[in-house]
Design a protein around this motif. Structure first.
Motif, short mmCIF file in Angstrom:
data_model
loop_
_atom_site.label_atom_id
_atom_site.label_comp_id
_atom_site.label_asym_id
_atom_site.label_seq_id
_atom_site.Cartn_x
_atom_site.Cartn_y
_atom_site.Cartn_z
N GLY A 1 -1.96 -8.29 11.72
CA GLY A 1 -0.72 -7.59 11.36
C GLY A 1 -0.98 -6.45 10.39
O GLY A 1 -0.44 -5.35 10.53
N GLY A 2 -1.84 -6.70 9.40
CA GLY A 2 -2.19 -5.66 8.44
C GLY A 2 -2.85 -4.47 9.11
O GLY A 2 -2.49 -3.31 8.86
N LEU A 3 -3.79 -4.75 10.00
CA LEU A 3 -4.48 -3.67 10.71
C LEU A 3 -3.48 -2.86 11.55
O LEU A 3 -3.57 -1.63 11.62
N PRO B 1 -4.78 -0.04 -2.76
CA PRO B 1 -5.73 0.37 -1.71
C PRO B 1 -5.63 -0.51 -0.45
O PRO B 1 -5.06 -1.60 -0.48
N PHE B 2 -6.22 0.02 0.60
CA PHE B 2 -6.21 -0.58 1.94
C PHE B 2 -6.64 -2.05 1.93
O PHE B 2 -5.95 -2.92 2.45
N THR C 1 0.79 -1.24 0.00
CA THR C 1 0.00 0.00 0.00
C THR C 1 0.82 1.28 0.00
O THR C 1 0.29 2.33 -0.31
N THR C 2 2.11 1.21 0.39
CA THR C 2 2.85 2.47 0.42
C THR C 2 3.16 2.92 -1.01
O THR C 2 3.24 2.11 -1.91
N PRO D 1 -6.68 3.95 5.94
CA PRO D 1 -7.66 4.01 4.86
C PRO D 1 -8.34 5.38 4.90
O PRO D 1 -8.36 6.03 5.94
N PHE D 2 -8.89 5.80 3.80
CA PHE D 2 -9.53 7.11 3.65
C PHE D 2 -8.52 8.24 3.86
O PHE D 2 -8.89 9.34 4.23
N ALA D 3 -7.21 7.97 3.68
CA ALA D 3 -6.23 9.04 3.85
C ALA D 3 -6.55 10.14 2.85
O ALA D 3 -7.03 9.87 1.75
N ASP D 4 -6.30 11.37 3.22
CA ASP D 4 -6.54 12.55 2.38
C ASP D 4 -8.00 12.76 2.05
O ASP D 4 -8.34 13.43 1.09
N THR D 5 -8.91 12.15 2.80
CA THR D 5 -10.32 12.47 2.62
C THR D 5 -10.84 13.03 3.94
O THR D 5 -10.14 12.97 4.96
#
Lengths: 317, 289
Positions: free
Chosen positions: A210-212, A70-71, A56-57, A135-139
């Protein structure tokens, strides 16, 4: 939406507790249901966190990827890679007694940590992978509180899945294997196969945890997956809450994470030159807590109860 | 060629150290039926007890060995009496969890008492002996002593197991628990002696590790995986197998640095263990699987 002071702390506390609850539910599938002794939780935890971080990065020359996915794709990848590790370990150990599984899992967790530390091209080594976005970064929706809700959603989702698995015929076989292996074999159950399935599902849930974690903390490095944080705390949570009981696993995660954070506040009052001693003291306390639970109440706060079976419920209708 | 022989020597030294740990793990497994996960941290604690003793009395570093062994044997028996004995009545696997917790407790206690910095028994650099065979081998006097003392301890354990009544009782319990108990073997005393020997040998391994390199709180934990690998390779529950297992793992770990980065040494031990678990899970010397 900016949170201040105590409420910000509470949100962060609950998010962490939620992530640990997911990990504890995964461990409950392996240990609580099936009696498989996995003390390499940290390895699956780390694989999940790194997979989602790499997926995701945004791109970076320092490590493989990132792919800017995406997330949910990141989380999916985390689940898949940790399942693959679970299949490999499970295939090797499914036929052996549980002590060997314990030794094999602790080995794989250490080797995964060594690998993450030394393979710079893949993971950026000890420097770790920064800037894993929520998630929802920049929103407008992006806030710690939203992420807490996302984590809570996953905890509830995983809880329903494992609870359903527990009461299902499949879960019944797992418990039968745990209680009496020769009898289950005599009843015609393929023990190695059921064990492998439970182990892989548990590993997948740990990978999800781990992902969370990666998306919450925003930064992954090998140090976060030492046996203390990655494995030991989760074991104490499950044992304290009540192994075999999914609600116990969640309750244990909240209580033990509360105790762990609480002792941090206490030792935080000590002068800073004692900080390493303070950390050791916390481990000592939590370790002593585990021993007290094992001696006085090995079944945990919420002991396992025989479930109402689905078939019987249908009969009554 | 020179390099290979040099690594072989290092391998034998490491193998001797691992053997000391693996005999204990193997005996505890044979008699108490659980994998003792605190064994690596027993090694650490034994090494630090030795350090505390020699610095308190200003003695030469070699006094760390007997003092560490005696101290750790006492601590091991104490831990058994206070904790493991209470849990022993339930399933062995609960002991496994408890010992895993004990590992962290011991490590935290070591950090609390001695701090987390590196420490060493003796200051200064020891000059190795140079041998002019095969183009100049380097052998440190400490390494020779480690191998010799480890060998002496193995002989002592062997004599104990074959010549004394307690040793025979131990082997009997390891071979067939029910039969041994029926013949009236005092189980609790055998278990106490198991901890005395397991703890003492773990301390010897720890002191050797400390002499070879340095003392630090996770020294034993990092050695735990190779120790388990050695015990499994030799056949868990078989003290003699542990010697062979220790040597194979030690030499393989050192030799592996020829082809892969040294950071992956523990992975070599793990790989051998996994192959063994798949091909011959009972170990080289048919252990009590």
């Amino acid at each position: 939406m900016e949170l201040s002071g105590f409420s910000a702390y509470l949100v962060s506390f609950l998010t962490f507790a939620g992530i640990y609850a997911v990990l504890a539910l995964g461990l409950n599938m392996q240990w609580g249901f099936t009696g498989q002794f996995n003390i390499g939780v940290a390895g699956f935890f780390a694989v999940g966190a790194y997979t989602t971080a790499i997926l995701t990065t945004p791109g970076s020359p320092a490590y493989l990827g990132g792919f800017g996915m995406p997330f949910l794709v990141g989380l999916g990848g985390a689940v898949i890679t940790s399942s693959i590790i679970g299949v490999i370990i499970g295939l090797i150990t499914a036929r052996l007694r549980t002590d060997y599984l314990a030794i094999a899992t602790i080995g794989i967790a250490e080797i995964i940590r060594l690998f993450l530390k030394n393979e710079d091209w893949l993971t950026n080594g000890v420097r770790g992978i920064p800037a894993v976005q929520r998630p929802f970064a920049d929103t407008a929706l992006d806030s710690p509180l939203t992420y807490l809700l996302v984590v809570a959603l996953f905890v509830v989702g995983v809880y329903f899945l494992v609870e359903r698995a527990y009461v299902s015929p499949w879960g019944r076989v797992l418990r039968a294997i745990r209680e009496n292996e020769p009898a289950s074999a005599a009843a015609g159950k393929d023990i190695a196969r059921f064990r492998l399935q439970a182990f892989v599902v548990g590993s997948a849930i740990m990978g999800l945890g781990g992902g969370l974690y990666a998306h919450f903390f925003g930064f992954v490095s090998p140090e976060a997956f030492r046996p203390l944080y990655g494995t030991f705390l989760i074991w104490v949570m499950l044992i304290a809450g009540g192994s075999g009981n999914n609600r116990g696993a969640i309750l244990g995660a909240v209580i033990v994470w509360g105790l762990w954070s609480g002792t941090e506040m206490l030792t935080g009052m000590l002068p800073s030159e004692y900080s390493t001693q303070a950390a050791a003291l916390r481990v000592l306390l939590i370790g002593a807590l585990l021993q007290v639970i094992l001696v006085t109440r090995p079944e945990g706060i919420l002991p396992e109860k025989a479930p109402r079976l689905i078939a019987r419920r249908r009969d009554k209708q | 060629m020179n390099e290979i022989v040099q690594l072989l020597i290092y391998g034998v030294v490491l193998g001797s150290i691992l053997t000391m740990g693996a005999i204990g793990v193997s005996m505890i497994f044979g008699i108490l039926r659980f994998a003792h996960f605190a064994h690596g941290d027993f090694m650490t604690l034994g090494a630090y007890i030795g350090l505390a003793f020699i610095s308190a009395f200003g003695l030469s570093p070699w006094w760390a060995l007997p003092s560490g062994m005696i101290g750790m044997a006492a601590v091991a028996v104490l831990i058994d009496k206070v904790l493991y004995q209470r849990i022993r009545r339930t399933q062995p696997v609960i002991l496994l969890i408890s010992s895993f917790g004990m590992a962290l407790v011991i490590r935290a206690a070591v950090q609390l008492i001695w701090g987390s910095d590196n420490q060493s028994y003796a200051k200064g650099i020891q000059f190795p002996w140079r041998l002019d065979i095969l183009g100049g081998l380097r052998i440190k006097p400490d390494h020779v002593w480690i191998v010799l003392i480890a060998f002496a301890l193995v002989v002592a354990v062997h004599l104990f197991l074959t010549r004394t009544k307690m040793g025979k009782a131990m082997r009997a319990m390891s071979d067939n628990m029910d039969l041994a108990l029926i013949t009236g073997i005092p189980a609790e005393r055998v278990i106490t002696w198991t901890w005395v020997i397991g703890g003492g040998l773990a301390a010897a391994a720890g002191v050797f590790l400390g002499i070879d390199t340095r003392l630090y709180p996770v020294m034993g934990w990092t050695a735990l995986l190779p120790v388990f690998a050695a015990a499994i390779l030799g056949g868990i529950g078989r003290p003699y197998g542990a010697i062979a297992g220790g040597m194979v793992i030690g030499i393989a770990m050192e030799m592996s640095t020829l082809v892969i980065p040294a950071a992956y040494k523990p992975a070599v031990a793990f790989a051998i263990m996994v192959v063994m678990l798949v091909v011959r899970p009972q170990g080289l010397f048919k252990g009590t699987l």
